[in-house]
Design an enzyme around this catalytic site. Structure first.
Site, short mmCIF file in Angstrom:
data_model
loop_
_atom_site.label_atom_id
_atom_site.label_comp_id
_atom_site.label_asym_id
_atom_site.label_seq_id
_atom_site.Cartn_x
_atom_site.Cartn_y
_atom_site.Cartn_z
N GLU A 132 0.82 -1.23 0.00
CA GLU A 132 0.00 0.00 0.00
C GLU A 132 0.85 1.27 0.00
O GLU A 132 0.68 2.16 0.86
CB GLU A 132 -1.00 -0.03 1.17
CG GLU A 132 -1.93 -1.24 1.07
CD GLU A 132 -3.12 -1.25 2.00
OE1 GLU A 132 -3.13 -0.47 2.98
OE2 GLU A 132 -4.05 -2.03 1.76
N GLU A 157 -5.57 -8.30 -1.02
CA GLU A 157 -6.26 -8.03 0.25
C GLU A 157 -7.73 -7.83 -0.10
O GLU A 157 -8.18 -6.70 -0.28
CB GLU A 157 -5.68 -6.82 0.98
CG GLU A 157 -4.33 -7.09 1.63
CD GLU A 157 -3.92 -5.99 2.61
OE1 GLU A 157 -4.80 -5.24 3.10
OE2 GLU A 157 -2.71 -5.89 2.88
C1 8U8 Z 1 -7.02 4.30 6.45
C2 8U8 Z 1 -7.02 3.26 5.40
C3 8U8 Z 1 -7.77 3.43 4.26
C4 8U8 Z 1 -7.78 2.42 3.28
O1 8U8 Z 1 -8.42 2.54 2.23
O2 8U8 Z 1 -7.08 1.28 3.46
C5 8U8 Z 1 -6.33 1.10 4.55
C6 8U8 Z 1 -5.61 -0.07 4.65
C7 8U8 Z 1 -6.26 2.06 5.55
C8 8U8 Z 1 -5.46 1.80 6.67
C9 8U8 Z 1 -4.73 0.64 6.74
C10 8U8 Z 1 -4.80 -0.29 5.72
O3 8U8 Z 1 -4.02 -1.38 5.87
C11 8U8 Z 1 -4.26 -2.58 5.16
O4 8U8 Z 1 -5.51 -3.10 5.52
C12 8U8 Z 1 -5.51 -3.63 6.82
C13 8U8 Z 1 -6.89 -3.97 7.33
O5 8U8 Z 1 -6.97 -4.17 8.54
O6 8U8 Z 1 -7.88 -4.08 6.57
C14 8U8 Z 1 -4.66 -4.90 6.86
O7 8U8 Z 1 -5.39 -5.98 6.33
C15 8U8 Z 1 -3.41 -4.79 6.02
O8 8U8 Z 1 -2.34 -5.36 6.72
C16 8U8 Z 1 -3.07 -3.44 5.50
O9 8U8 Z 1 -2.26 -3.63 4.34
#
Ligand code: 8U8
Length: 604
Positions: free
Chosen positions: A147, A269
Site C-alpha cells: 500500500e 487483500e
Molecule cells: C485508512 C485506510 C484506508 C484504506 O483505504 O485502506 C487502509 C488499509 C487504511 C489503513 C490501513 C490499511 O491497511 C491494510 O488493511 C488492513 C486492514 O486491517 O484491513 C490490513 O489488512 C493490512 O495489513 C493493510 O495492508
C-alpha cells in the site's frame, strides 16, 4: 428452487485462485501462537492454502558493515527462522520486499541508497535460493511495498510516486541479478486508481529502469479492494463493488496501457471489511464463511471465467492473531488477552500469548471445504420456471472421472439475516456407479464453535469442559452420514439456511485403500492446561476421499484414538494429562477403509 448439474456439461478449467491469506507484522513468526496458526494453515488439505502474504519481512534482516559503500554484512538468521515456519508447513510466502533492515535506508530518491537496495535484494535472492532451492523460490511471488499509495510504513511513497517507481526498479534489478526466473509485481495499492497506481503503470509501460536502463518488467498487477471501510459499527459490505473496482483498474490498464493488459491480476487483500483488529461478531460466525464464498463466486463469474486478463490470486487478509470478532481464521483464547497495540506503521499487533488455545472459526473451515472442489467447472443451472432466490449461489465442479463437488452458499450483504431456502440439487450423468455423497455444512448448528462459547456465557477463562466442547464443534462437519450412489444420477433435497455454506462432495470409490500419511511431526506447546499440549501435523495430500484422519496414541496395552471428532485437516492439537508416548496417524476413507499407520513418533 431447483439446480441441475450435468457431469458432461463442462465450462472449462476451474482454478482455485483463492488459496491465500496474509498478516502483519513478520516478527510474529517467532511466537508460539503464530507458529501454531501457520501449522494449522499448512494443514488445510489439498494445498487449500498455498501462500501467506506478510508485511515487514525485511525487518527481520540485520545489516552490518557499510551497505552504502558496497560492503554489507548480513545476519539472515531471524528471517530464516520465520520463513522456515512457512516452508516446513508446506506454505509459500507472498514475499513483499518491505521493511528497513537495521534502519539503513531513509530516501529512495537517493541513487546510492537505490544501488544499495538493489544489491541487498540481489543478496537476499541469492540467500533464499541457496537456502530453499530455486524450484521452491520460483513458486513464490515477490511484490513491492504494501500500500505505497497511503504511505503504509514509508511515507515518502505517498507523497512522491516517483520514489516508489525508483524503489520498484531497484527491487526488480536486484531480483533479476539474483535470478531472472523469480516473479515480481505490484503495486499492492490501497485505493482504486490512486495517482501512484497510475504513475506506476505508466512507468512500467513507457519508462525505463532507472538503474539498468532496461524496459521495466512487471509480472503481475496487484491491488487491494475491500467490501466496506473500517470504523463502521457493523458490516454492510458492498461485495459487488469489490469486483467493480477491480474491473475499473483492469479496464484502465486495457485502455491506457494495452501492452500490459495481459499481465496476471491479483487482489491480495480482498476482505469483506477493512480494519482487521476491529471487533465484528459476524467474523466469528458462519456468515463470514458464506460471504467469503460469495465474493469468490462473484470473482469467478465476473473476472476469472472467459476473460482475457489472467486472474491469479484473491487473498483474504485474515491470517492475524486475534479473538472471535477480529479478522482471523482462529479465535485465540487464553490468559492475558487484552489490549491491542498499534504500531507506528498502522499495522495492528495483538500481544502474543504464552498460554492459548486456537479455535477454528468458519473462516478457516471454509478453506478446507473449498479445497474439495474439482479442477473443471460444470454448469450449475437453475430451472427457469421459478423466480431466482438472489441470496443463493454456488459453483459446480468435477475432478477427472472421480468426483463431482458442488458448493452452495446462502448469504446477503448484511450479517443480520435469517431464513432458509429449499434447494433440490440434481446431479446427472455421473460416470460411476459405486459412489458416495458426503455433504458438509457450515451454519448455526454446524462447524460453529462461537455458538458453543456464546451459550456458555462467553467466558475469558476456559474450563476443561468448555475446551472439549469447543474442540467438538470446530472444523469441517458432515450434515449427515454419507450415502451411497449406485445410479448415474442423484437428487438431493437441501435446506439451505441463511447464512450457510454447503459442500456436496460425490466421490467414486477408489480401487485402493487410502494413502498412508507421511511426515508426521509433533510440536509441544504450553497450552492452557500447562505444559502437556502437542500439535501434530503430517502431509496429507491429496485428501479427496478421506472421511477422517485418526491420531492414535499407542502403547503396549493397545491404542487409543485421540481425535473424537472427524478430521479433514492434516493437523491435530492434543491436550492430555501426560503427553509422553508413541503416536501415529492413519487415514480412513468414506468406505471405512483404513491406511497403514504412519511412521510413529515418540515423545519423551
Ligand atoms: C485508512 C485506510 C484506508 C484504506 O483505504 O485502506 C487502509 C488499509 C487504511 C489503513 C490501513 C490499511 O491497511 C491494510 O488493511 C488492513 C486492514 O486491517 O484491513 C490490513 O489488512 C493490512 O495489513 C493493510 O495492508
Amino acid at each position: 428452487m431447483r439446480l441441475d448439474v450435468d457431469f458432461t456439461r463442462t465450462i472449462g478449467e476451474f482454478d482455485h485462485f483463492w488459496r491465500s491469506t496474509g498478516f502483519t507484522p513478520a516478527k510474529l513468526l517467532r511466537h508460539d501462537d503464530m507458529r501454531q496458526t501457520i501449522a494449522y494453515l499448512g494443514a488445510v488439505p489439498n494445498d487449500g492454502i498455498s501462500h501467506v502474504r506478510i508485511h515487514f519481512l525485511l525487518d527481520l534482516v540485520r545489516i552490518g558493515g557499510d551497505p552504502l559503500e558496497g560492503t554489507p554484512r548480513y545476519d539472515w538468521s531471524k528471517l530464516d527462522e520465520g520463513l522456515d515456519v512457512l516452508v516446513e508447513n508446506g506454505l509459500r510466502p507472498f514475499f513483499e520486499l518491505m521493511g528497513n533492515p537495521s534502519d539503513v535506508f531513509d530516501d529512495f530518491t537517493d541513487h546510492d541508497q537505490l544501488r544499495a537496495w538493489r544489491r541487498f535484494v540481489r543478496d537476499l535472492g541469492d540467500h533464499l535460493t541457496s537456502r530453499y532451492g530455486i524450484d521452491e523460490v520460483e513458486s513464490w511471488y515477490f511484490e513491492s511495498w504494501n500500500e505505497p499509495d497511503i504511505g503504509f510504513g514509508w511515507e515518502q511513497f505517498a507523497v512522491d510516486p516517483d520514489a516508489f517507481c525508483a524503489y520498484y526498479d531497484a527491487c526488480s534489478a536486484g531480483l533479476q541479478d539474483a535470478n531472472p526466473t523469480l516473479t515480481l509485481g505490484g503495486p499492492g495499492t490501497a485505493r482504486t486508481r490512486s495517482p501512484l497506481f497510475e504513475r506506476f503503470l505508466e512507468h512500467c509501460d513507457t519508462g525505463t529502469n532507472c538503474l539498468t536502463g532496461d524496459e521495466v518488467r512487471l509480472d503481475f498487477v496487484s491491488v487491494h479492494e475491500k467490501g466496506a471501510s473500517s470504523n463502521r459499527e457493523d458490516l454492510t459490505p458492498d461485495t459487488s463493488g469489490i469486483v467493480a473496482r477491480e474491473r475499473e483498474a483492469i479496464e484502465y490498464i486495457r485502455e491506457r496501457h494495452p501492452d500490459l493488459a495481459g499481465r496476471p491480476f491479483a487482489n491480495n487483500e480482498c476482505d469483506p471489511q477493512t480494519g482487521w483488529n476491529e471487533i465484528h461478531t459476524w467474523r466469528a460466525r458462519p456468515y463470514y464463511a458464506a460471504i467469503i464464498t460469495k465474493i469468490i463466486d462473484q470473482h469467478r463469474r465476473e473476472l476469472v471465467d472467459g476473460t482475457e486478463t489472467p486472474y491469479v490470486l484473491l487473498s483474504n487478509d485474515n491470517g492475524f492473531l486475534g479473538t472471535w470478532g477480529n479478522r482471523t481464521h482462529f479465535a485465540r483464547l487464553g490468559e492475558g488477552e487484552g489490549e491491542i497495540e498499534i504500531d507506528p506503521n498502522g499495522a495492528g499487533t495483538r500481544p502474543t500469548l504464552d498460554e492459548f488455545e486456537l479455535v477454528k472459526k468458519p473462516s478457516y473451515t471454509v478453506m478446507t471445504l473449498l479445497s474439495l472442489l474439482g479442477d473443471t467447472g460444470l454448469e450449475l443451472r437453475r430451472s427457469t420456471e421459478e423466480p431466482a432466490t438472489p441470496t443463493v449461489g454456488g459453483f459446480a465442479t468435477r475432478r477427472g472421472e472421480k468426483s463431482v463437488t458442488v458448493l452452495l452458499y446462502n448469504v446477503r450483504d448484511r450479517p443480520a439475516t435469517d431464513g432458509e431456502t429449499d434447494v433440490t440439487l440434481a446431479l446427472e450423468n455421473l460416470p460411476f456407479d459405486d459412489g458416495i455423497v458426503a455433504h458438509y455444512r457450515i451454519d448455526d448448528e454446524h462447524a460453529n464453535p462461537f455458538a458453543v462459547w456464546d451459550e456458555a456465557g462467553g467466558p475469558t477463562r476456559l474450563s476443561a469442559d468448555l475446551r472439549r466442547a469447543l474442540r467438538a464443534s470446530h472444523g469441517a462437519e458432515l450434515l449427515a452420514e454419507p450415502t451411497p450412489v449406485d445410479d448415474d444420477r442423484v437428487e438431493l433435497s437441501v435446506e439451505l439456511p441463511l447464512p450457510s455454506v454447503s459442500v456436496v462432495h460425490v466421490r467414486d470409490r477408489p480401487g485402493e485403500p487410502p494413502a498412508t500419511p507421511t511426515g508426521l511431526r509433533a510440536d509441544p506447546y504450553r497450552g492452557i492446561a500447562a505444559g502437556t499440549d502437542v500439535m501434530f501435523t503430517w502431509d496429507a495430500n491429496p485428501a479427496r476421499a478421506v472421511r477422517t484422519y485418526e491420531v492414535f496414541r499407542i502403547d503396549d496395552g493397545g491404542r487409543e484414538r485421540l481425535n473424537d471428532r472427524d478430521l479433514l485437516t492434516a493437523g491435530y492439537y492434543h491436550t492430555g494429562t501426560d503427553s509422553t508416548g508413541t503416536y501415529a496417524v492413519r487415514t480412513v476413507d468414506y468406505w471405512s477403509r483404513t491406511s497403514e499407520f504412519s511412521d510413529p513418533i515418540t515423545l519423551e
